[in-house]
Write an enzyme that holds these catalytic residues in place. Structure first.
Site, PDB file in Angstrom:
ATOM      1  N   ALA A   1       0.839  -1.204   0.000  1.00 56.36           N
ATOM      2  CA  ALA A   1       0.000   0.000   0.000  1.00 56.36           C
ATOM      3  C   ALA A   1       0.870   1.249   0.000  1.00 56.36           C
ATOM      4  CB  ALA A   1      -0.929   0.011   1.213  1.00 56.36           C
ATOM      5  N   CYS A   2       0.492   2.208  -0.846  1.00 51.31           N
ATOM      6  CA  CYS A   2       1.159   3.511  -0.873  1.00 51.31           C
ATOM      7  C   CYS A   2       0.091   4.587  -1.017  1.00 51.31           C
ATOM      8  CB  CYS A   2       2.180   3.591  -1.999  1.00 51.31           C
ATOM      9  SG  CYS A   2       1.480   3.530  -3.664  1.00 51.31           S
ATOM     10  N   ASP A   3       0.505   5.829  -1.186  1.00 51.00           N
ATOM     11  CA  ASP A   3      -0.451   6.933  -1.244  1.00 51.00           C
ATOM     12  C   ASP A   3      -1.486   6.750  -2.343  1.00 51.00           C
ATOM     13  OD1 ASP A   3      -0.212   8.675   0.831  1.00 51.00           O
ATOM     14  OD2 ASP A   3       1.406   9.826  -0.065  1.00 51.00           O
TER      15      ASP A   3
ATOM     16  N   ILE B   1      -3.600   3.371   0.246  1.00 52.16           N
ATOM     17  CA  ILE B   1      -3.832   3.144   1.675  1.00 52.16           C
ATOM     18  C   ILE B   1      -5.297   3.321   2.040  1.00 52.16           C
ATOM     19  CG2 ILE B   1      -3.430   4.177   3.953  1.00 52.16           C
ATOM     20  CD1 ILE B   1      -0.534   4.417   3.245  1.00 52.16           C
TER      21      ILE B   1
END
Length: 518
Positions: A431-433, A465
């Site tokens: 998960a990232c921005d 996220i």
């Protein structure tokens, strides 16, 4: 105590700003491909394009007026309440679009999307528990349809007049600055107005008539350069080319060509919206260009449309090509320098925090961020941690919203891979921005590692996220984002890494998965 309280408050504000920026990215980033497709069509086929084609040029208008705002509204609604939120958000946004068909309603879509998605979520939370058995489809469809009906009218009757009022205020403000001979200050209004697609209202509604009058008397007008200068936009895009990451970096090259040579400034707007601080870059770049042309007494005889360096070169008065180029280059240089500082500024404090945290952990005897294996003390605690994992995670999840970042990371043992039980893990999520760039590369890399290790039965995916499912099993995030991931999926195992593409924790994870699933 006051100092600690202020520090925690500042960190809380910082996380909220970061989360807001992440939400903007998640609305804009998935639609950059549509922006680029539209940009190519507009740059190539319009009357002043590279290969004018009257028939194909007809695609450009509907795409920017309808398609892109609807896509953004859908993305915003989906972030809040999945497909139902996205569909009704796009439906309701038509009210704003139809009410103001001459202005691309990007800003209206960014307001309507999340708003309608949230209302759809609250409507479902109220209606679904009260729905009689056997009437689920009827209630679901009609509740969505009625909300879409109401919010479409709201967009047409309420939000559209507000957007029109904002446009009017900006236009009046710019005109007042022009008449007061404060031209460089005009950029304070013009550049932000461009980003929300009010450029045509200001350029053609104010600068073109005023510039025509000025050119009739003086032979040229600087007003034609205020909105059309390609310098500020290309400065931002070059900064992304050098300092950007993931999808934003990869797409900035094509966007730069379209913006600088094609004159389609709208192509760089998403890059500014993703990092709102970049408004400062385009404002200062625009002010530099206007100030330069004022000092050089430079102007065009006719409007420079589209704002392409090619059009600028063609329109430059005889003997003033260098004057024209100076204004563009200086505007681009200032915009680039400020953008580079902003992109680095949003990263450096986080790096410093990570280094300070790693140093603190080393002092406390725990694993540092660059360690490749656990210390003896951690090894002795691993078995006990595994036994207590479920209890710890449950207790932490109940209080996740009330704890700061450091407490959450400690409670969830995010840097101690051996502290967890992986018996039931069959799905790993990066998960990232925005859920597209770095997380996608990390997922691809770990997928290959799993394949080589014989763990092909474990699925590896990536997401943003704020789209993490509540039932996630194992989530991998960069350390600076882990606290937000925990709050989104409090029942999952969370692992923090410094770099998605190079972390010793992946080998530790593979060893633990093999051991626990044998």
């Amino acid at each position: 105590m006051d100092t600690m309280s202020n520090s925690q408050q500042n960190k809380g504000i910082g996380r909220k700003v970061q989360a807001f920026g992440s939400f903007l990215s998640s609305m804009i980033m998935p639609n950059i491909g549509a922006f680029i497709a539209w940009g190519f069509i507009a740059a190539i086929f319009i009357d002043n394009g590279w290969f004018p084609n009257k028939d194909l040029a007809q695609l450009a208008g509907p795409m920017i007026t309808y398609l892109i705002p609807l896509l953004i509204a859908f993305s915003g609604g989906r972030l809040i309440h999945d497909l139902r939120g996205g569909i009704i958000a796009a439906t309701a946004t038509m009210g704003v679009i139809v009410a103001l068909p001459d202005t691309p309603m990007l800003l209206g879509a960014m307001i309507m999307g999340p708003l309608v998605g949230w209302l759809m979520k609250k409507t479902d939370e109220f209606v679904q528990p009260r729905t009689p058995q056997g009437f689920e489809m009827l209630f679901n469809n009609f509740s969505a349809g009625i909300l879409g009906f109401i919010m479409t009218i709201f967009g047409f009757e309420v939000l559209a007049p507000i957007m029109k009022f904002i446009m009017h205020i900006l236009s009046v403000g710019v005109e007042a600055l022009v008449h007061a001979h404060l031209l460089p200050l005009v950029s304070i209004l013009v550049e932000p107005a461009k980003i929300v697609f009010l450029n045509n209202a200001i350029n053609h509604g104010v600068f073109t008539p005023l510039g025509a009058d000025q050119a009739a008397h003086a032979g040229q007008s600087i007003l034609y350069t205020i909105e059309s200068n390609p310098g500020p936009g290309i400065g931002v895009l070059i900064a992304y080319m050098i300092f950007g990451k993931g999808t934003a970096k990869a797409t900035s090259y094509g966007a730069g060509i379209i913006q600088f040579f094609g004159g389609i400034h709208e192509i760089y707007f998403p890059y500014v919206l993703m990092r709102p601080l970049l408004f400062v870059s385009v404002i200062l770049g625009g002010m530099t260009g206007v100030a330069t042309y004022s000092l050089l007494d430079f102007g065009f005889k006719t409007p420079a449309s589209p704002g392409s360096i090619i059009v600028y070169a063609i329109n430059a008065p005889k003997g003033e090509f260098l004057h024209m180029l100076t204004g563009v280059v200086l505007a681009a240089l200032v915009s680039f320098v400020v953008s580079a500082l902003i992109l680095k500024f949003t990263k450096d404090p986080k790096q410093d925090l990570a280094e300070a945290t790693a140093q603190m952990e080393a002092t406390k005897g725990k694993k540092s961020s660059v360690a490749s294996k656990l210390s003896a003390k951690d090894d002795n605690k691993a078995a006990d941690n595994k036994t207590a994992e479920t209890t710890t995670a449950t207790a932490a999840s109940n209080k996740a919203e009330d704890k700061d970042s450091d407490e959450l990371l400690d409670d969830y043992n995010t840097e101690d891979v051996d502290a967890h039980n992986y018996n039931n893990v069959d799905h790993v999520i990066f998960a990232c921005d925005a859920g597209m760039g770095s997380s996608a590369m990390g997922a691809s890399m770990l997928r290959n590692k799993f394949k080589n290790a014989g763990l092909e039965n474990i699925q590896v995916t990536n997401t943003a996220i704020n789209q993490l499912p509540k039932n996630a099993q194992l989530v991998i995030t960069q350390k600076k984002l882990t606290d937000r991931a925990i709050k989104q999926s409090p029942d999952a195992i969370h692992i923090s890494v410094e770099n998605f593409l190079n972390s010793p924790r992946y080998e530790e994870l593979i060893n633990n998965l093999k051991e626990d699933q044998d």
